[in-house]
Design an enzyme around this catalytic site. Sequence first.
Site, PDB file in Angstrom:
ATOM      1  N   HIS A  23     144.863 -57.802  -8.646  1.00 25.58           N
ATOM      2  CA  HIS A  23     144.196 -57.526  -7.373  1.00 25.58           C
ATOM      3  C   HIS A  23     144.736 -56.234  -6.757  1.00 25.58           C
ATOM      4  O   HIS A  23     143.960 -55.337  -6.388  1.00 25.58           O
ATOM      5  CB  HIS A  23     144.405 -58.691  -6.410  1.00 25.58           C
ATOM      6  CG  HIS A  23     143.759 -58.485  -5.075  1.00 25.58           C
ATOM      7  ND1 HIS A  23     142.489 -58.911  -4.786  1.00 25.58           N
ATOM      8  CD2 HIS A  23     144.212 -57.877  -3.944  1.00 25.58           C
ATOM      9  CE1 HIS A  23     142.172 -58.576  -3.550  1.00 25.58           C
ATOM     10  NE2 HIS A  23     143.214 -57.956  -3.015  1.00 25.58           N
ATOM     11  N   GLU A  24     146.054 -56.146  -6.643  1.00 23.79           N
ATOM     12  CA  GLU A  24     146.655 -54.960  -6.032  1.00 23.79           C
ATOM     13  C   GLU A  24     146.475 -53.728  -6.913  1.00 23.79           C
ATOM     14  O   GLU A  24     146.316 -52.617  -6.402  1.00 23.79           O
ATOM     15  CB  GLU A  24     148.146 -55.209  -5.756  1.00 23.79           C
ATOM     16  CG  GLU A  24     148.430 -56.335  -4.769  1.00 23.79           C
ATOM     17  CD  GLU A  24     147.738 -56.145  -3.429  1.00 23.79           C
ATOM     18  OE1 GLU A  24     147.501 -54.982  -3.034  1.00 23.79           O
ATOM     19  OE2 GLU A  24     147.424 -57.158  -2.779  1.00 23.79           O
ATOM     20  N   HIS A  27     143.243 -51.986  -6.138  1.00 21.90           N
ATOM     21  CA  HIS A  27     143.373 -51.051  -5.012  1.00 21.90           C
ATOM     22  C   HIS A  27     144.124 -49.785  -5.438  1.00 21.90           C
ATOM     23  O   HIS A  27     143.732 -48.666  -5.091  1.00 21.90           O
ATOM     24  CB  HIS A  27     144.145 -51.709  -3.864  1.00 21.90           C
ATOM     25  CG  HIS A  27     143.461 -52.888  -3.249  1.00 21.90           C
ATOM     26  ND1 HIS A  27     142.128 -52.884  -2.894  1.00 21.90           N
ATOM     27  CD2 HIS A  27     143.937 -54.121  -2.899  1.00 21.90           C
ATOM     28  CE1 HIS A  27     141.809 -54.055  -2.365  1.00 21.90           C
ATOM     29  NE2 HIS A  27     142.888 -54.811  -2.363  1.00 21.90           N
TER      30      HIS A  27
END
Length: 358
Positions: A23-24, A27
């Site tokens: 998820h990170e 980004h």
Amino acid sequence: MIVIKVLLIIIAVLLFGLMIFIHEFGHFFTAKLCGIRVNEFSIGMGPTLFHFQRGETKYALRLLPIGGFCAMEGENGDSDDERSFYKKSVWKRMLVVVMGAVMNIVLGLVLMMILLSQESAFNSTTVAAFAKNSAFQAAGLKEGDTFVSVDHYRIYGDRDLSFALATANPSSVDIVVQRDGKEVTLNDVKLNTQTIDGKTIVSLDFYVEPIEKNFGTLLTKTVQDTVSVVRLVWYSLISLITGKFGFNDMAGPVGAADAVGQVITSGLKESFLAGLNNVIYVMMLFTVNLGIFNLIPFPALDGGKLFLFIVEAIRRKPIQEKYVAVVETVGFALLMCLMLIVTYSDILRLVTGKGLGG
């Protein structure tokens, strides 16, 4: 047995870490591609256990395995750096925000493919035969019928069918099938049920035609089943809001850990592979849930930021920072309150067998 269970728990923790990382990382790499300065990329929260500096970015592992973050320059709008987050176009910011959730769903696709690749064939939604005394057959369902909807829930694959029948009122179900090129409606169908561990579940007293497994059907089935899980998550969220599902149906970190423990125990009764597959399946659900939940247009979530950026794109000018800060602060406080309540409910459920919702 204990050693194997511990090993599966370690695998579950690693998969959970992978879910946060992916998820990170969504980004992170999108920010880098868009020319945004990333000050820190961290897995975990709280005190730093380990870190190193590579170029402009600090990479860290933190104590509490409950999340992570990708700290970009000027996320709070207080930087004059030309590579800061808010110096970039609104379209780039939207892309950076949404890619965390996208990567979670991509991970869900990968985990789903791992599970499906072990199958010898796949299930269709076309009826092949009936069990003895089948309620579906008595209601008018025929061999060769293909399910179209169950209580207005559209059926695209067998996971949709299983979910729709599991959540339907067994005493009155409206079913639409495709028969000889035409749609046929079966109203107020009463289904056979059985009680397991105090819960009433629908008996699926029919069999469906198999789908031959090959590379093409594996890819198709992977996408179809992952989309089914995404639809399930959205439907569950809407059902929570509308009251169809109660507060007791929600689970936080404690409930999630308990669920992992239960599926490991259940799977190990059969084999190590069954236990591992159960862990992979639960993690697939978790990562898709995380992706979808983060896209909800609620302040402090990625979806909340995305919503503000959409408003900015429509207005063609940014919303004043002071208003954004207030909204995000209030949203974060509400989110933390919800998390505390859900966690308390999880603990209460473990101790008494019932959560706050009864």
